[in-house]
Every structure is written in structure tokens, then in C-alpha cells.
Scaffold this motif. Structure first.
Motif, mmCIF file in Angstrom:
data_model
loop_
_atom_site.group_PDB
_atom_site.id
_atom_site.type_symbol
_atom_site.label_atom_id
_atom_site.label_comp_id
_atom_site.label_asym_id
_atom_site.label_seq_id
_atom_site.Cartn_x
_atom_site.Cartn_y
_atom_site.Cartn_z
ATOM 1 N N GLY A 293 40.130 36.565 42.023
ATOM 2 C CA GLY A 293 40.719 37.641 41.231
ATOM 3 C C GLY A 293 40.370 39.002 41.810
ATOM 4 N N GLY A 294 39.122 39.153 42.289
ATOM 5 C CA GLY A 294 38.699 40.404 42.913
ATOM 6 C C GLY A 294 39.472 40.700 44.186
ATOM 7 N N ILE A 295 39.719 39.660 44.991
ATOM 8 C CA ILE A 295 40.503 39.858 46.225
ATOM 9 C C ILE A 295 41.915 40.317 45.883
ATOM 10 C CG2 ILE A 295 41.474 38.758 48.276
ATOM 11 C CD1 ILE A 295 39.100 36.799 48.197
ATOM 12 N N LEU A 296 42.551 39.624 44.908
ATOM 13 C CA LEU A 296 43.914 40.002 44.515
ATOM 14 C C LEU A 296 43.949 41.434 43.988
ATOM 15 C CD1 LEU A 296 45.124 36.726 42.740
ATOM 16 C CD2 LEU A 296 45.946 37.657 44.906
ATOM 17 N N GLY A 297 42.938 41.792 43.173
ATOM 18 C CA GLY A 297 42.867 43.160 42.661
ATOM 19 C C GLY A 297 42.759 44.173 43.794
ATOM 20 N N GLY A 298 41.949 43.861 44.790
ATOM 21 C CA GLY A 298 41.790 44.749 45.938
ATOM 22 C C GLY A 298 43.070 44.888 46.749
#
Length: 401
Positions: A293-298
Motif C-alpha cells: 500500500g505504501g509503494i502504491l501511495g508513493g
């Protein structure tokens, strides 16, 4: 006994951290030295691309063979020899005088580094209790972004302006670390215990084989791990290779792109440690959801950011999660396989990941050449992350919470 165990773990993780720093230096070295190498050898863009690929290509046989041999004769011996091989051929990069010999030494240096990585993961995993493996691998692997950030700073100095100095540094540092490994690095106790048990039973030492990765117990685990390694490392290397160029595509300066790469690496150091610790403390499915989720947010932030400050923050967010995710995947390799198969399993999974690592930057280059721009490259990375997350969530159902 507990004090002895702590010392064993600290020394093992610290020495493995130093070698991960050297890997980080090497990951950045080719890109930083590219302009000097291009001029010195008179290379065109196509030849320069082949030079970039040669080192990554060498990682494949190294990762396949290194872990396999480590399961047979021990982790420490193979790590020393693979580090020595990397050091020698990195120094040879400075001394060769033709394009083909340049490719040969980069390939062989990559093979040495490729052999070392699964052993670092295995040693860090086996130096601690199963409950602390994520933290140990995270602390070890955060050396990679540290090394990359250090070389970025070196590149800004007069010393780093000479491309040969970059490879002198990359070759001499492992030579300094080798005596530390010889005298202070302990062999894996899990490996020695398995070896002693086999000798006491008067049976041959049980060794993992490639076919064991696909037995009834490991088949689904292996396929899930391979898929996640492949697509995650594809995105990791797109970011490592193209982040500065993506900044210039979006209208920022080359210096802005280099600064973004530095933020990317520094946040990656923190992300790798924190995600590694959470792997041991949280339910593993929660860690998977957080990091992907953090990668997608970034990635969405990179696509939507307007100001330079917002872009820096987005680059830092991607770095924290995408490199941290790679560290967690390495930790999972140490968790899902038994002792006698751990080096082989992590080594083959790393090799599969390196195929993705080679394909990612090439695909990104094709997308840019076709006119899709930075937004197209970032958007293309999103399905890779979703696929990786799905397969990791399937995997965590097959291992203890």
C-alpha cells in the motif's frame, strides 16, 4: 549462553551489513561512472546499455550457484570467496582496455556479488531466533541504501569525478572486509547443527536440491515467492535506474533528480529497518498490506505531485517502501524454507528477481522512447505491485503467523 548468542548475532549482522553497503555502492557505481566510461572507451548509447546489463546479468548465475554451494559446504566459506571474486573483478574494471573485456569483468564482478546476497540473507536469518528474522534481515539489508547514498555523496566530490576512483573504492572496500570475515564471522549455528546431526546419525549431510523447491510442501511457497520477487525487483530497479531521468522528463533539473535519488535512498534505509521489525511483531499479512500500500501511495504521489518539494516527499515515500519491501521479501525467503534448503531457496528466488530487475529498466526505457513519458512508466509499475501483493498474501497463509 544468551550473551554468547547475542554476540554471535551482532557480529554476524554487522559484517553482513558491511557487505550490503558494498552492494549498494556497486548498484550506484555503473550509473555514476557511466559518463566517464562512455568517454574513455568511446561507447555509444547501445553499448552503454549493454555495460549496465552485464553486471546485473552476472548476478543471475551467482545467485543460483552461491546459495546452492553454501547449503553444501557452509555459509562462511562461500561468502568469503564470492566477496573476493567481486573485489578482484571490480578492480579489474579500472585496468581493462577494451569494451569486451569491460563487459567480462563486470559480468564476473556481478557473479561474485550475486553469490554473496543469498548467503547474507541466510546468515542473518540463522544468526537469530525465528521470531527475530525479519528484524535481522532488515538491519542487514539497510546497508544497501546506505552504500548507495554514500556513493551519491562521493560522486559530488572531486575524488568521485574520476570514474576510476569509483571502482577503486568498490574493489578495495571488500578487500578490507574479507579479513574481518575470516577472523570474526561465525559460521551459521543452524548449518553446523544440521551437519552434526547428520554425522551422528551416520548419514550423509542432508542437502537441499532444486527439485525440493517444488515438492508438496514447498511448491506453492516457491511459486508465490518467485512471482513477488520478480515483479517487486522489476519496480525497484525501474526506480533505481530511472528516477533521476523521470525528474528531468517532468521538467526538473538533473540536480533535482540526483537530490531525489539521495532522499529515496536515505528513506529506504529507515523503511528497511522498520518494515523488518514489523515483520517479526505484526501479523505478516498486515505487513504485506502496509508495504505494498505504501509503494502504491508513493507511485500515485509521484504521478500527481506538482512542486519540487512534493516530488522529493513522493520519492522518499517510494524509497522507504519499495526498498524496504525488498528487504522484507528477503526475510521471507529465510522464513519459508528449512535450514538445509534455505541457501538454495533464497538464491534461486533472488535469481528470478534479478530477471525482473533486468527487464524493468529496459521496459521503462521502451515506454519513454515510445512517448509515454514519466507518467506512463510510473503507471506501468502499479500492476506489478498489485500482482506482487496478491501472491505475498497467498504465501503468508502457508507460513506461521
Amino acid at each position: 549462553m544468551e550473551k554468547s548468542d547475542n554476540k554471535h548475532a551482532i557480529v554476524t549482522v554487522a559484517i553482513c551489513f558491511l557487505i550490503a553497503v558494498i552492494e549498494g555502492l556497486d548498484i550506484q557505481a555503473a550509473g555514476i561512472a557511466a559518463a566517464g566510461i562512455r568517454e574513455y572507451f568511446g561507447l555509444d548509447s547501445s553499448q552503454l546499455g549493454v555495460f549496465f546489463s552485464a553486471g546485473i546479468l552476472g548476478l543471475l548465475p551467482g545467485a543460483l550457484v552461491g546459495g546452492r554451494i553454501a547449503d553444501r559446504i557452509g555459509r562462511k566459506k562461500v561468502l568469503i570467496w564470492s566477496t573476493a571474486m567481486f573485489a578482484i573483478f571490480t578492480l579489474c574494471t579500472v585496468w581493462v582496455n577494451s569494451f569486451h573485456s569491460l563487459l567480462a569483468v563486470r559480468f564476473l564482478a556481478g557473479a561474485g556479488l550475486g553469490a554473496a546476497m543469498p548467503i547474507l540473507i541466510t546468515l542473518a536469518s540463522e544468526a537469530v531466533s525465528p521470531q527475530n528474522r525479519g528484524r535481522a534481515v532488515g538491519l542487514m539489508y539497510c546497508g544497501m541504501p546506505v552504500g548507495a547514498a554514500i556513493l551519491s555523496l562521493v560522486a559530488m566530490t572531486e575524488f568521485g569525478a574520476n570514474w576510476k576512483n569509483i571502482f577503486y573504492l568498490g574493489g578495495l572496500l571488500p578487500i578490507i572486509v574479507i579479513p574481518l570475515m575470516i577472523f570474526f564471522l561465525p559460521e551459521s549455528r543452524e548449518f553446523l547443527k544440521a551437519k552434526d546431526q547428520a554425522q551422528q546419525a551416520e548419514t550423509p549431510v542432508q542437502q537441499g536440491a532444486f527439485k525440493n523447491l517444488f515438492d508438496a510442501e514447498n511448491r506453492l511457497r516457491t511459486l508465490c515467492l518467485w512471482t513477488s520477487y520478480f515483479f517487486t525487483l522489476m519496480v525497484v530497479y525501474i526506480m533505481l535506474s530511472w528516477l533521476p531521468s523521470l525528474f528531468t522528463e517532468l521538467g526538473f533539473t538533473r540536480k533535482d533528480g540526483a537530490t531525489a535519488q539521495f532522499y529515496f535512498m536515505m528513506s529506504a534505509t529507515v523503511g528497511t529497518v522498520i518494515l523488518g521489525m514489523l515483520t517479526d511483531r505484526w501479523k505478516k499479512a498486515y505487513v504485506i498490506l502496509l508495504m505494498y500500500g505504501g509503494i502504491l501511495g508513493g507511485l500515485f504521489a509521484l504521478n500527481g505531485a506538482g512542486s519540487l518539494t512534493q516530488m522529493y516527499m513522493a520519492a522518499a515515500l517510494v524509497g522507504a517502501f519499495v526498498i524496504g519491501c525488498q528487504g522484507v521479501l528477503y526475510a521471507f525467503g529465510g522464513i519459508v524454507y528449512p535450514t538445509q534448503l534455505r541457501g538454495t531457496g533464497v538464491g534461486v528466488a533472488s535469481a528470478v528477481g534479478r530477471v525482473g530487475a533486468m527487464m524493468g529498466p529496459a521496459i521503462a526505457g521502451q515506454l519513454l522512447a515510445a512517448g509515454f513519458g514519466a507518467a506512463g512508466v510510473i503507471s506501468a509499475a502499479i500492476p506489478c505491485i498489485i500482482i506482487s501483493a496478491i501472491f505475498m498474501l497467498v504465501l503468508v497463509r502457508r507460513i506461521p503467523a
